[in-house]
Motif scaffolding. Structure first.
Motif, PDB file in Angstrom:
ATOM      1  N   ALA A 191     -47.080 -40.829   8.451  1.00 11.64           N
ATOM      2  CA  ALA A 191     -47.099 -42.236   8.838  1.00 11.64           C
ATOM      3  C   ALA A 191     -45.766 -42.570   9.484  1.00 11.64           C
ATOM      4  O   ALA A 191     -44.706 -42.117   9.027  1.00 11.64           O
ATOM      5  CB  ALA A 191     -47.335 -43.135   7.624  1.00 11.64           C
ATOM      6  N   SER A 192     -45.806 -43.331  10.572  1.00 10.77           N
ATOM      7  CA  SER A 192     -44.568 -43.736  11.246  1.00 10.77           C
ATOM      8  C   SER A 192     -44.680 -45.199  11.646  1.00 10.77           C
ATOM      9  O   SER A 192     -45.775 -45.710  11.919  1.00 10.77           O
ATOM     10  CB  SER A 192     -44.315 -42.879  12.488  1.00 10.77           C
ATOM     11  N   LEU A 193     -43.539 -45.872  11.672  1.00  8.58           N
ATOM     12  CA  LEU A 193     -43.486 -47.292  12.002  1.00  8.58           C
ATOM     13  C   LEU A 193     -42.201 -47.559  12.760  1.00  8.58           C
ATOM     14  O   LEU A 193     -41.128 -47.069  12.380  1.00  8.58           O
ATOM     15  CB  LEU A 193     -43.521 -48.134  10.722  1.00  8.58           C
ATOM     16  N   GLY A 194     -42.299 -48.333  13.835  1.00  5.38           N
ATOM     17  CA  GLY A 194     -41.120 -48.724  14.595  1.00  5.38           C
ATOM     18  C   GLY A 194     -41.211 -50.185  14.985  1.00  5.38           C
ATOM     19  O   GLY A 194     -42.303 -50.710  15.246  1.00  5.38           O
ATOM     20  N   HIS A 195     -40.079 -50.842  15.006  1.00  3.27           N
ATOM     21  CA  HIS A 195     -40.055 -52.263  15.357  1.00  3.27           C
ATOM     22  C   HIS A 195     -38.806 -52.552  16.180  1.00  3.27           C
ATOM     23  O   HIS A 195     -37.705 -52.086  15.857  1.00  3.27           O
ATOM     24  CB  HIS A 195     -40.045 -53.129  14.091  1.00  3.27           C
ATOM     25  N   GLY A 196     -38.997 -53.306  17.246  1.00  3.75           N
ATOM     26  CA  GLY A 196     -37.875 -53.703  18.089  1.00  3.75           C
ATOM     27  C   GLY A 196     -37.902 -55.197  18.351  1.00  3.75           C
ATOM     28  O   GLY A 196     -38.963 -55.770  18.626  1.00  3.75           O
ATOM     29  N   ALA A 197     -36.738 -55.830  18.237  1.00  7.60           N
ATOM     30  CA  ALA A 197     -36.616 -57.258  18.494  1.00  7.60           C
ATOM     31  C   ALA A 197     -35.253 -57.499  19.111  1.00  7.60           C
ATOM     32  O   ALA A 197     -34.226 -57.409  18.416  1.00  7.60           O
ATOM     33  CB  ALA A 197     -36.788 -58.061  17.216  1.00  7.60           C
ATOM     34  N   GLY A 198     -35.224 -57.768  20.404  1.00  8.62           N
ATOM     35  CA  GLY A 198     -33.952 -57.964  21.081  1.00  8.62           C
ATOM     36  C   GLY A 198     -33.121 -56.696  21.056  1.00  8.62           C
ATOM     37  O   GLY A 198     -33.631 -55.598  21.301  1.00  8.62           O
ATOM     38  N   PRO A 199     -31.841 -56.810  20.719  1.00  4.36           N
ATOM     39  CA  PRO A 199     -30.982 -55.616  20.735  1.00  4.36           C
ATOM     40  C   PRO A 199     -31.136 -54.718  19.509  1.00  4.36           C
ATOM     41  O   PRO A 199     -30.578 -53.626  19.462  1.00  4.36           O
ATOM     42  CB  PRO A 199     -29.575 -56.210  20.773  1.00  4.36           C
ATOM     43  N   LEU A 200     -31.895 -55.170  18.491  1.00  2.93           N
ATOM     44  CA  LEU A 200     -31.992 -54.428  17.238  1.00  2.93           C
ATOM     45  C   LEU A 200     -33.360 -53.767  17.112  1.00  2.93           C
ATOM     46  O   LEU A 200     -34.390 -54.366  17.429  1.00  2.93           O
ATOM     47  CB  LEU A 200     -31.767 -55.372  16.056  1.00  2.93           C
ATOM     48  N   SER A 201     -33.372 -52.526  16.652  1.00  2.14           N
ATOM     49  CA  SER A 201     -34.632 -51.823  16.429  1.00  2.14           C
ATOM     50  C   SER A 201     -34.471 -50.876  15.251  1.00  2.14           C
ATOM     51  O   SER A 201     -33.363 -50.467  14.909  1.00  2.14           O
ATOM     52  CB  SER A 201     -35.052 -51.048  17.679  1.00  2.14           C
ATOM     53  N   PHE A 202     -35.608 -50.522  14.638  1.00  5.64           N
ATOM     54  CA  PHE A 202     -35.570 -49.552  13.543  1.00  5.64           C
ATOM     55  C   PHE A 202     -36.858 -48.743  13.554  1.00  5.64           C
ATOM     56  O   PHE A 202     -37.864 -49.126  14.145  1.00  5.64           O
ATOM     57  CB  PHE A 202     -35.386 -50.241  12.180  1.00  5.64           C
ATOM     58  N   ASP A 203     -36.836 -47.596  12.877  1.00  7.87           N
ATOM     59  CA  ASP A 203     -38.029 -46.771  12.744  1.00  7.87           C
ATOM     60  C   ASP A 203     -38.004 -46.079  11.387  1.00  7.87           C
ATOM     61  O   ASP A 203     -36.941 -45.869  10.801  1.00  7.87           O
ATOM     62  CB  ASP A 203     -38.112 -45.732  13.869  1.00  7.87           C
ATOM     63  N   ALA A 225     -38.881 -37.864   4.364  1.00  6.14           N
ATOM     64  CA  ALA A 225     -38.752 -39.249   4.806  1.00  6.14           C
ATOM     65  C   ALA A 225     -37.559 -39.328   5.740  1.00  6.14           C
ATOM     66  O   ALA A 225     -36.521 -38.697   5.503  1.00  6.14           O
ATOM     67  CB  ALA A 225     -38.555 -40.185   3.614  1.00  6.14           C
ATOM     68  N   SER A 226     -37.707 -40.079   6.813  1.00  8.13           N
ATOM     69  CA  SER A 226     -36.602 -40.232   7.765  1.00  8.13           C
ATOM     70  C   SER A 226     -36.710 -41.592   8.425  1.00  8.13           C
ATOM     71  O   SER A 226     -37.780 -42.214   8.442  1.00  8.13           O
ATOM     72  CB  SER A 226     -36.630 -39.127   8.824  1.00  8.13           C
ATOM     73  N   GLY A 227     -35.601 -42.031   8.962  1.00 10.66           N
ATOM     74  CA  GLY A 227     -35.604 -43.319   9.640  1.00 10.66           C
ATOM     75  C   GLY A 227     -34.276 -43.588  10.294  1.00 10.66           C
ATOM     76  O   GLY A 227     -33.322 -42.797  10.190  1.00 10.66           O
ATOM     77  N   GLY A 228     -34.218 -44.711  10.987  1.00  7.09           N
ATOM     78  CA  GLY A 228     -32.983 -45.055  11.670  1.00  7.09           C
ATOM     79  C   GLY A 228     -32.981 -46.496  12.123  1.00  7.09           C
ATOM     80  O   GLY A 228     -34.021 -47.161  12.178  1.00  7.09           O
ATOM     81  N   VAL A 229     -31.801 -46.963  12.437  1.00 10.02           N
ATOM     82  CA  VAL A 229     -31.618 -48.302  12.977  1.00 10.02           C
ATOM     83  C   VAL A 229     -30.651 -48.211  14.146  1.00 10.02           C
ATOM     84  O   VAL A 229     -29.715 -47.396  14.129  1.00 10.02           O
ATOM     85  CB  VAL A 229     -31.091 -49.271  11.884  1.00 10.02           C
ATOM     86  N   ARG A 237     -24.373 -48.645  22.733  1.00 11.26           N
ATOM     87  CA  ARG A 237     -25.264 -48.752  21.584  1.00 11.26           C
ATOM     88  C   ARG A 237     -24.660 -48.010  20.399  1.00 11.26           C
ATOM     89  O   ARG A 237     -23.766 -47.172  20.550  1.00 11.26           O
ATOM     90  CB  ARG A 237     -26.651 -48.198  21.906  1.00 11.26           C
ATOM     91  N   ALA A 238     -25.159 -48.322  19.226  1.00 10.72           N
ATOM     92  CA  ALA A 238     -24.710 -47.655  18.013  1.00 10.72           C
ATOM     93  C   ALA A 238     -25.892 -47.580  17.062  1.00 10.72           C
ATOM     94  O   ALA A 238     -26.822 -48.394  17.129  1.00 10.72           O
ATOM     95  CB  ALA A 238     -23.539 -48.406  17.378  1.00 10.72           C
ATOM     96  N   GLY A 239     -25.863 -46.592  16.165  1.00  8.26           N
ATOM     97  CA  GLY A 239     -26.996 -46.451  15.267  1.00  8.26           C
ATOM     98  C   GLY A 239     -26.702 -45.553  14.090  1.00  8.26           C
ATOM     99  O   GLY A 239     -25.663 -44.885  14.019  1.00  8.26           O
ATOM    100  N   LEU A 240     -27.648 -45.547  13.173  1.00  6.69           N
ATOM    101  CA  LEU A 240     -27.543 -44.753  11.953  1.00  6.69           C
ATOM    102  C   LEU A 240     -28.904 -44.126  11.687  1.00  6.69           C
ATOM    103  O   LEU A 240     -29.944 -44.792  11.812  1.00  6.69           O
ATOM    104  CB  LEU A 240     -27.129 -45.639  10.781  1.00  6.69           C
ATOM    105  N   ARG A 241     -28.925 -42.830  11.312  1.00  5.21           N
ATOM    106  CA  ARG A 241     -30.170 -42.144  11.000  1.00  5.21           C
ATOM    107  C   ARG A 241     -30.024 -41.386   9.682  1.00  5.21           C
ATOM    108  O   ARG A 241     -28.911 -40.951   9.333  1.00  5.21           O
ATOM    109  CB  ARG A 241     -30.576 -41.173  12.104  1.00  5.21           C
ATOM    110  N   PHE A 242     -31.157 -41.241   8.972  1.00  6.43           N
ATOM    111  CA  PHE A 242     -31.143 -40.484   7.725  1.00  6.43           C
ATOM    112  C   PHE A 242     -32.393 -39.619   7.653  1.00  6.43           C
ATOM    113  O   PHE A 242     -33.408 -39.879   8.317  1.00  6.43           O
ATOM    114  CB  PHE A 242     -31.090 -41.414   6.512  1.00  6.43           C
ATOM    115  N   GLU A 243     -32.317 -38.588   6.814  1.00  3.05           N
ATOM    116  CA  GLU A 243     -33.473 -37.723   6.579  1.00  3.05           C
ATOM    117  C   GLU A 243     -33.361 -37.108   5.198  1.00  3.05           C
ATOM    118  O   GLU A 243     -32.280 -36.675   4.783  1.00  3.05           O
ATOM    119  CB  GLU A 243     -33.533 -36.614   7.632  1.00  3.05           C
ATOM    120  N   HIS A 244     -34.475 -37.060   4.484  1.00  6.93           N
ATOM    121  CA  HIS A 244     -34.545 -36.415   3.175  1.00  6.93           C
ATOM    122  C   HIS A 244     -35.797 -35.559   3.130  1.00  6.93           C
ATOM    123  O   HIS A 244     -36.874 -35.989   3.563  1.00  6.93           O
ATOM    124  CB  HIS A 244     -34.589 -37.454   2.051  1.00  6.93           C
TER     125      HIS A 244
END
Length: 657
Positions: A191-203, A225-229, A237-244
């Motif tokens: 399952a995957s989910l992503g959302h973007g609103a203006g300059p901010l997005s996450f997945d 599980a993984s995701g990012g913002v 741009r700048a961001g953070l990602r994780f994975e387990h």
């Protein structure tokens, strides 16, 4: 005996004439060759770049190609779509050992694998774990065959594979649900989910997969599980990602030839088991100030590994914790000098790796620090012919510390320092429309990892492996009808390899060796709905000096050929079928080339059919369609055989929203 790739009396690059002739012939393409696909943004000198400034001679796999082929993990996509040869994993995981340019059992140590520019390679004898990367988050995969040590450091002689994930998402909410089941009690839920609103997005992505696999005592289970913002601003741009990820696997062990022929599914180690837990977090930032672009990644990876091996009268247990921290800041300056465009890239790579072992035979405490500085300059001119000339250099210093009171003899506070340099000179030009000629020349290197140094055939740590690299190539045609041909040669000194003829076996620096051959990649759109692709690697790997001069290297197939056909008619239907043929190769212990037998050649077929209605897609997938019984790993003469998977049939359902 089979003839070598290039005869000793012939020029080293004789195949180039044939390659050029084949490439020029595609210039007579029909109207289909005029199709222009949207430009792909790729990773140039560790910065985003348009396709025209892609790494010279690179292959790019898109997300659409991955999905059309039905690849359910990144490793499978690299093998099926990229045509990269891979050896069956020994633990039942889908993380096959990928091999560029014929480095055999040491191929993972001669190939750099990255995710968004962060190294996945370990300072140990282990494959990079790609199965935990959600395939739905991959935007593209870039495969650069041949040396890349200037930009990416040690271990990049065979090539570099960079997996680029989607950083951010389009506006609104999007996602997918996927469920697959098949033979051997296999399942894959994602399952995957992503959302973007203006300059901010996450997945966010979640996955649960498992299978009993083809062989007995070969079950594999994984949850991840993984995701990012990401935050975009005007100049960057700048961001953070994780994975387990958590893996549990059972080990079926090896067979001899008679056992394989009698029953390739059997196991002689019905109780052996292991587990692997990984955590990875990374932060990135990019910012432009005038003509200067600044970028950096900071990443941290932790691994916990455990295994139990049972034998008559006892059990051997192994456990260790490993961690790696990487910081990679860099800068790119772009300037126009008359009608020329100059790009200067400079950066540093700082890597800290540590491992503590707790086992019945080792209490090893190991650490390695690596500090590197690199510089690369590229000049582009003559827009009509897209002339490019790039040169660069890298200096890297390693500090190794190791102690193990249970070693024989015990090792107490071993402290070593090693320094090594790399350089490269690359160029390309379009002498006429739809024809590019390119060349690469340079020096690459590899450093022995902790496992190799802890079981070595010399009192001191192993010397750095150095390769003198040369490649010539040509690409002809458009995206609809294209052919790329390369000839290459790697002349290695002090190659780091396991030699079974030293006592009971030990890692050592080999006498001079060489890899040389050619690669062909072609694709053609026969119609708007039918596309064909083919890849052929031919490599000769042999000793060029010492007692083994003229002998073939072990576990290197001379030829690997991959063919694919993709059919996408109207009405929601799609089909993809592929075949790969792998030549015979020397058994893993056959340094003297006197075994009297070779690992047999084999051909495998895979296919996928899918039907899509709106956001729904149903598909059926078959791997090893002919149920071929074969093996690609065998570490003794007619023994030490790890059988590969038999036929696998799977049904899947996907919903995109």
């Amino acid at each position: 005996m089979k003839s070598a790739v290039v005869s000793r009396s012939a020029p080293a690059f004789k195949p180039l004439a044939l390659a050029c002739a084949l490439s020029l012939s595609v210039l007579a393409a029909d109207a289909l060759a005029q199709e222009i696909l949207p430009p792909i943004v790729v990773t140039g000198a560790r910065f985003p770049a348009q396709a025209a400034a892609a790494p010279i001679g690179a292959t790019v796999i898109t997300a659409e190609e991955i999905r059309r082929a039905g690849a359910t993990d990144v490793n499978a996509a690299i093998r099926k779509v990229g045509g990269v040869y891979g050896r069956q994993s020994l633990d039942g995981s889908p993380d096959f050992a990928l091999d560029l340019r014929g480095f055999g059992s040491n191929s993972p140590q001669n190939l750099v694998i990255l995710v968004d520019g962060v190294r996945l390679n370990e300072n140990e004898l282990a494959n990079a774990v790609l199965s935990s990367i959600p395939v739905d988050t991959v935007e593209r995969i870039e495969i650069v065959r041949g040396a890349g040590s200037v930009l990416w450091g040690e271990g990049a002689t065979g090539g570099v594979i960079n997996i680029i994930t989607r950083r951010g998402t389009q506006g609104g909410t999007h996602g997918s649900l996927f469920a697959e089941g098949g033979r051997h009690d296999s399942h894959d839920l994602r399952a995957s989910l992503g959302h973007g609103a203006g300059p901010l997005s996450f997945d966010l992505a979640l996955a649960d997969r498992g299978t009993d696999n083809y062989r007995d005592n070969n079950a594999f289970k994984q949850k991840s599980a993984s995701g990012g913002v990401q935050y975009r601003h005007g100049a960057g741009r700048a961001g953070l990602r994780f994975e387990h990820a958590e893996q549990d696997a059972r080990f079926p062990g090896s067979l001899n030839e008679a056992q394989f022929l009698a029953n390739p599914r059997q196991t002689l180690t019905p109780d052996d088991v292991g587990n692997l837990d990984t955590d990875r977090v990374s932060a990135f930032v990019e910012h432009r100030i005038g003509q200067v672009e600044l970028a950096a990644e900071l990443s941290r990876r932790e691994r916990e590994v455990g295994a139990s091996y049972f034998y008559t009268g006892g059990v051997t247990r192994v456990a260790y914790d490993a961690s790696q921290t990487q910081f990679s800041p860099r800068a790119r300056h772009t300037a126009l000098i008359g009608d020329k465009r100059n790009e200067l890239v400079a950066g540093i790579d700082l890597v800290r790796w540590k491992r503590q072992t707790r086992s019945d035979f080792s209490l090893g405490d190991a650490a390695q620090d690596a500090q590197a500085v690199y510089l690369r300059n590229e000049l582009l001119w003559n827009a009509a012919h897209q002339a490019r000339l790039a040169f660069g250099g890298r200096h890297e210093r390693f500090t190794k510390d190791y102690s193990d009171p249970l070693a024989y003899p015990p090792v107490v506070n071993e402290h070593r320092r090693q320094s090594v340099n790399a350089w490269s000179l690359e160029g390309s030009i379009d002498p006429m429309p739809q024809l590019t000629v390119f060349a690469k020349l340079g020096r690459s290197y590899r450093i022995a990892n902790v496992d190799e140094n802890s079981l070595r055939g010399a009192p001191d740590v192993l010397a750095p492996q150095v390769s003198r690299d040369l490649e010539l190539g040509v690409t002809a045609g458009s995206a609809a009808r294209q052919l790329t041909a390369r000839v290459f040669r790697h002349r290695l000194s002090d190659e780091i390899f396991y030699d079974p003829t030293i006592g009971w076996g030990a890692n050592t620096n080999l006498d001079p060796t060489r890899r040389q051959g050619f690669e062909l990649e072609g694709q053609q759109a026969l119609t708007a709905a039918l596309r064909l692709s083919a890849k052929w690697q031919r490599v000769g790997a042999e000793f060029t000096g010492g007692a083994n001069a003229g002998r073939e290297m072990v576990l290197v197939p001379e030829n690997v050929v991959t063919l694919r056909a993709a059919w996408t008619p109207a009405g929601g239907h799609s089909a993809d079928i592929g075949a790969q043929w792998v030549d015979s190769q020397r058994y893993g212990s056959d340094f003297a080339n006197d075994c009297g037998a070779r690992i047999p050649s084999y051909a495998t077929f895979d296919a996928r059919y899918a039907y899509r209605v709106g956001g729904w897609e149903a598909a059926v997938t078959a791997l090893n369609l002919a149920d071929r019984q074969y093996y690609s790993n065998a570490f003794g003469c007619r023994s030490g055989i790890y059988p590969s998977d038999g036929r696998q049939l799977k049904l899947s359902l996907r919903y995109d929203f």
